[in-house]
Design an enzyme around this catalytic site. Structure first.
Site, PDB file in Angstrom:
ATOM      1  N   HIS A 291      -0.231   7.595  14.455  1.00  0.00           N
ATOM      2  CA  HIS A 291       0.252   6.228  14.308  1.00  0.00           C
ATOM      3  C   HIS A 291      -0.920   5.298  14.607  1.00  0.00           C
ATOM      4  CE1 HIS A 291       2.739   2.781  14.092  1.00  0.00           C
ATOM      5  NE2 HIS A 291       2.743   2.527  15.380  1.00  0.00           N
TER       6      HIS A 291
ATOM      7  N   CYS B  46       1.765   2.479   8.565  1.00  0.00           N
ATOM      8  CA  CYS B  46       1.188   1.966   9.815  1.00  0.00           C
ATOM      9  C   CYS B  46      -0.257   1.508   9.695  1.00  0.00           C
ATOM     10  CB  CYS B  46       1.348   2.983  10.941  1.00  0.00           C
ATOM     11  SG  CYS B  46       0.458   4.547  10.706  1.00  0.00           S
TER      12      CYS B  46
ATOM     13  N   ASP C 167       1.379  -4.147  17.679  1.00  0.00           N
ATOM     14  CA  ASP C 167       1.780  -3.216  16.631  1.00  0.00           C
ATOM     15  C   ASP C 167       2.668  -3.945  15.631  1.00  0.00           C
ATOM     16  OD1 ASP C 167       2.493  -1.072  15.075  1.00  0.00           O
ATOM     17  OD2 ASP C 167       3.046   0.232  16.748  1.00  0.00           O
TER      18      ASP C 167
END
EC number: 2.3.2.13
Length: 602
Positions: A309, A250, A332
């Site tokens: 995250h 991530c 994202d």
């Protein structure tokens, strides 16, 4: 930091009418002649910066298009150009902007609609523009809620070939490959551009930049932990003829996306969310299934709660949603769930997330769950029934963090995403989000079926907290957890009643990834404990180095769990995430003296 908005236009009819010799026309519209300059004054809110550009759109006729020269979009500049629509900013105060416009001499004759707006991506703070557009280095926060660490990251958006590579990313997108003219036409819209980039930074649906890997095995590529910047990744992708670069997780996706968007002039920052939910079934609840030892049942558990995250926020206006949703937008690039058939996420307005407006574009339910889902653990019985043994409305979405403007300090921005945990307002917003997600506006047979299924999920999502057992428990580290050493802990149990109790304690431990996905079981043991009235007892737990050394990943994480079974069917689940620290030993020798161990430095 509110966005600038045009609230009113003074068309200066007397002055323009005289200059264009059209003052005799009795119509209420402004009448102008082609190829001549005319002026107007914009009344604005939001205290515009002197450097801010304004974007104008002119349209005439049905289905106006740039291809037929019946539509044009242009922004304020310093020069008038006779062959095209142009706008020049002449003067500005705190609440008004005077602009001179001109049309091309061959403009189509007819009634035009003129609209104006501020630059959708303009950020009115110079310090923030320096940080979020021009700063080519920064930090990314990782770790766990109680032990947050900063990792340096080189964005390098001004380094050689990076601009060309970022434009190539747009050109390699499926949208451009299929409809190049339409794609280029839409690149004036930050909503469109950022959504395309969020899909192209990962390689799941296309020959995007980075290939994800979460299994702890990185053969044929680079471990995500070994990257320290975006430049090498982008250059490798470009020089390798658009072959995805191995591997990312991530923070790597977020770092690369930050580089690309800053390079394209869109203010962007990196955000880290601790105890981040991955809600796969869209019920705004993370549902974890365990056995009688507290071990995660992977075949039943689809949701997860990651230790952390990382994603991006970009600053721009949302004319598609309305001015209330201008500002920071969540994006994202980590490929978690498909959106409209593609692994992409956002832009989702941070304001919309805080207010529970999950019905608004794009991907509101997923982002809302990441920061505000409820966390529920179910004990799965052999008869395939389930029993709720733990629930927490405050566990998800902790210490949401970003880098401070002008320094590497951590800034907690949790309050931008949700109201204080446990407050009445936060619970009201949660209920609002559930109603928006499973709203009663659905019609038709299939819609009713979906609505009924949604209501069933809703009932699960809004359950009262799990009943509190008559004992409490907590894991405590007796020594700092150090890589290469045995781990020594204690499970502390306390009897809350005035009667003695017998407790069956089933303990398990597993090495895990930072996504909390189990890798290998390393411990399983049982104890029977007798607790006197109000008594506290400690059960020693030891995990030898030999038990975990073969199965520990680069994340260096272990999940310890204890299922405590009390009389009358009461159950208590205790969990603890352990992150092992590296251990450094320095030896110093003096001339003529034997080596002297100085011990560990952490």
């Amino acid at each position: 930091m509110a966005g600038v908005r045009v609230t009113k236009v003074d068309w200066q009819r007397p002055r323009n009418g005289a200059a264009h010799r059209t003052e005799e026309y009795p119509c209420p519209e402004l009448v102008i002649r082609r190829g001549q300059v005319f002026g107007l004054t914009l009344e604005v809110s939001g205290d515009p910066d002197s450097d801010e550009n304004f974007i104008f759109t002119v349209e005439t006729g049905p289905r106006a298009s740039e291809a037929f020269h019946t539509k044009a979009e242009f922004e304020t500049s310093e020069l008038q150009v006779s062959a095209a629509w142009t706008a020049v900013k002449e003067a500005q105060t705190e609440s008004t902007v005077a602009v001179s416009l001109s049309s091309p001499p061959d403009a189509a004759i007819g009634r035009y609609l003129l609209s104006a707006r501020a630059d959708d991506v303009f950020l009115d703070s110079e310090e923030e523009r320096q940080e979020y557009v021009l700063n080519d280095s920064g930090v990314i926060f990782r770790g766990v809620e109680k032990h947050i660490r900063a990792q340096g990251w080189n964005f390098g958006q001004f380094e050689e070939d990076i601009l060309s590579i970022c434009l190539a990313i747009l050109d390699r997108s499926p949208s451009h490959q299929a409809y190049p003219a339409t794609d280029v036409c839409r690149r004036c819209d930050p909503v469109y551009v950022t959504r395309v980039i969020s899909a192209m930074v990962n390689s799941n649906n296309d020959r995007g930049v980075v290939q994800g890997q979460w299994q702890g095995k990185y053969g044929g590529g680079t471990s995500p932990l070994h990257w320290s910047g975006s430049v090498a990744i982008l250059q490798k992708w470009f020089k390798g003829r658009f072959k995805p670069v191995k591997y990312g997780q991530c923070w790597v996706f977020a770092g690369v996306m930050c580089t690309v968007l800053r390079c394209l002039g869109i203010a962007t920052r990196i955000v880290s969310n601790f105890n981040s939910a991955h809600d796969t079934d869209r019920n705004l609840s993370v549902d974890k299934y365990v056995d009688s030892f507290g071990r995660t049942l992977e075949d039943l558990t689809e949701d997860s709660m990651w230790n952390f995250h990382v994603w991006n926020e970009s600053w721009f206006a949302r004319p598609d949603l309305g001015p209330a949703y201008n500002g920071w937008q969540v994006l994202d690039a980590t490929p978690q769930e498909e959106s409209e058939g593609v692994f992409q996420c956002g832009p989702a307005s941070v304001t919309a997330i805080r207010e529970g407006d999950v019905h608004l574009a794009h991907d509101g339910p997923f982002v809302f769950a990441e920061v505000n889902a409820d966390y529920v653990i179910w004990l799965w019985h052999e008869d395939e029934s389930r029993e709720r043994v733990y629930s927490d409305t405050k566990k998800i979405g902790r210490c949401i963090s970003t880098k401070a403007v002008g320094s590497d300090s951590r800034v907690d921005i949790t309050g931008l995403y949700k109201y204080p945990e446990g407050s009445r307002k936060e619970r009201q917003v949660y209920g609002k989000a559930v109603r928006k997600l499973f709203g009663a506006e659905a019609r038709g047979k299939r819609a009713r079926a979906r609505r009924n299924a949604g209501r069933a999920l809703w009932r699960d999502a809004l359950l009262e907290p799990a009943p509190s057992p008559s004992i409490t428990g907590k894991f405590k580290a007796l020594e700092p957890p150090v890589l290469g050493h045995d781990l020594k802990l204690a499970l502390c149990l306390t009897n809350l009643t005035a009667r003695a109790q017998r407790v069956q304690v089933n303990v398990s431990a597993a090495t895990i990834l930072y996504t909390r996905k189990p890798v290998a079981e390393i411990l399983q043991e049982s104890h029977v404990v007798r607790l006197g009235p109000q008594e506290e007892k400690k059960i020693p737990i030891v995990i030898a180095y030999s038990q975990y050394k073969e199965d520990l990943t680069e994340d260096k994480k272990i999940l310890l769990a204890a299922m405590c079974l009390v009389a009358k069917g009461e159950k208590l689940l205790v969990e603890k995430d352990i992150t092992l620290e590296d251990f450094i030993t320095i030896k110093r020798t003096r001339p003529g003296a034997p080596g002297e161990g100085l011990g560990p430095l952490q």
